[in-house]
Scaffold this motif. Structure first.
Motif, PDB file in Angstrom:
ATOM      1  N   ARG A   8       0.849  -1.194   0.000  1.00 13.60           N
ATOM      2  CA  ARG A   8       0.000   0.000   0.000  1.00 13.60           C
ATOM      3  C   ARG A   8       0.884   1.243   0.000  1.00 13.60           C
ATOM      4  O   ARG A   8       2.093   1.171   0.229  1.00 13.60           O
ATOM      5  N   GLU A   9       0.258   2.407  -0.226  1.00 12.35           N
ATOM      6  CA  GLU A   9       0.999   3.662  -0.157  1.00 12.35           C
ATOM      7  C   GLU A   9       1.413   3.930   1.286  1.00 12.35           C
ATOM      8  O   GLU A   9       0.671   3.628   2.233  1.00 12.35           O
ATOM      9  N   THR A  56       5.366   7.930  -5.883  1.00 13.08           N
ATOM     10  CA  THR A  56       4.610   7.202  -4.866  1.00 13.08           C
ATOM     11  C   THR A  56       5.586   6.389  -4.029  1.00 13.08           C
ATOM     12  O   THR A  56       6.449   5.708  -4.568  1.00 13.08           O
ATOM     13  N   TYR A  58       5.740   3.335  -1.385  1.00 13.94           N
ATOM     14  CA  TYR A  58       4.946   2.182  -0.970  1.00 13.94           C
ATOM     15  C   TYR A  58       5.600   1.482   0.210  1.00 13.94           C
ATOM     16  O   TYR A  58       6.817   1.563   0.392  1.00 13.94           O
ATOM     17  N   THR A  72       8.256   4.720  -6.508  1.00  7.85           N
ATOM     18  CA  THR A  72       8.198   4.811  -7.961  1.00  7.85           C
ATOM     19  C   THR A  72       8.099   6.275  -8.380  1.00  7.85           C
ATOM     20  O   THR A  72       7.521   7.102  -7.671  1.00  7.85           O
ATOM     21  N   PHE A 109       4.646  -5.770  -8.189  1.00 10.78           N
ATOM     22  CA  PHE A 109       3.593  -4.781  -7.968  1.00 10.78           C
ATOM     23  C   PHE A 109       3.897  -3.523  -8.780  1.00 10.78           C
ATOM     24  O   PHE A 109       3.011  -2.982  -9.467  1.00 10.78           O
ATOM     25  N   ALA A 110       5.135  -3.048  -8.717  1.00  9.88           N
ATOM     26  CA  ALA A 110       5.513  -1.838  -9.446  1.00  9.88           C
ATOM     27  C   ALA A 110       5.356  -2.043 -10.952  1.00  9.88           C
ATOM     28  O   ALA A 110       4.850  -1.158 -11.660  1.00  9.88           O
ATOM     29  N   GLU A 113       1.762  -1.872 -11.865  1.00 12.95           N
ATOM     30  CA  GLU A 113       1.306  -0.479 -11.846  1.00 12.95           C
ATOM     31  C   GLU A 113       1.711   0.220 -13.144  1.00 12.95           C
ATOM     32  O   GLU A 113       0.925   0.951 -13.731  1.00 12.95           O
ATOM     33  N   ALA A 114       2.952   0.000 -13.565  1.00 13.15           N
ATOM     34  CA  ALA A 114       3.432   0.632 -14.795  1.00 13.15           C
ATOM     35  C   ALA A 114       2.622   0.162 -16.002  1.00 13.15           C
ATOM     36  O   ALA A 114       2.189   0.975 -16.824  1.00 13.15           O
ATOM     37  N   GLY A 116      -0.382  -0.989 -16.015  1.00  8.21           N
ATOM     38  CA  GLY A 116      -1.730  -0.450 -15.889  1.00  8.21           C
ATOM     39  C   GLY A 116      -1.838   0.999 -16.311  1.00  8.21           C
ATOM     40  O   GLY A 116      -2.909   1.463 -16.705  1.00  8.21           O
ATOM     41  N   ARG A 117      -0.721   1.712 -16.245  1.00 10.28           N
ATOM     42  CA  ARG A 117      -0.699   3.122 -16.649  1.00 10.28           C
ATOM     43  C   ARG A 117      -0.226   3.303 -18.085  1.00 10.28           C
ATOM     44  O   ARG A 117      -0.065   4.431 -18.550  1.00 10.28           O
TER      45      ARG A 117
END
Length: 154
Positions: A8-9, A56, A58, A72, A109-110, A113-114, A116-117
């Motif tokens: 999480r953040e 961000t 984490y 990140t 996870f990172a 995220e990448a 997904g963006r």
């Protein structure tokens, strides 16, 4: 990802655990310290990270304890036709928790995220003395491709 791991953040109340983790890193050479007089420096840094839409921080939690962290940053350049890259920085797993898949879970996870963006490249740097970390990153699919340089400005 280990099932009992939550990524999480980071929040301000995570800072003591994060500072302790970085302070215990003898190889990093970043001058991190648990000295209470330095704590405000970490509070200020977290505020800058939280204010940025492109950064961000984490934490990885297990059983309510912080066992890892990473940051990140997304940067866009004109090269690559204006492509963006995610830089993964400050990857740290608590010393007593290494070898349990936490680091791999944080990196995965990172990367997710990448993706997904719509980011087309993920990059990271690693201190030249961290041979174990280099093997770890290569096992995850990273390839050494650039030579990094730095200059202290203090």
């Amino acid at each position: 990802m280990p099932q009992d791991l939550n990524i999480r953040e980071a929040r301000k109340d995570d800072l003591p655990a994060l500072v302790a983790m970085f302070s215990a890193d003898a190889l990093g050479g970043h001058g991190d310290t648990t000295d209470p007089e330095a704590f405000q420096d970490y509070v200020k840094a977290l505020a800058v990270i939280e204010a940025s839409p492109d950064q961000t921080l984490y934490v990885a939690e297990r059983g309510g304890e912080i066992v890892g962290t990473f940051q990140t940053m997304v940067t866009t350049s004109l090269t690559g036709r204006g492509s963006s890259a995610m830089i993964i920085e400050a990857v740290q797993t608590r010393v007593d928790m290494r070898g349990q898949g936490i680091g791999a879970a944080m990196i995965e996870f990172a990367i997710a995220e990448a993706k997904g963006r719509g980011i087309r490249r993920v990059a990271l740097t690693s201190n030249a003395v961290r041979r174990d970390a280099h093997r770890f990153y290569e096992r995850l699919g990273f390839k050494p491709s650039h030579l990094g340089f730095k200059m202290a400005l203090k």
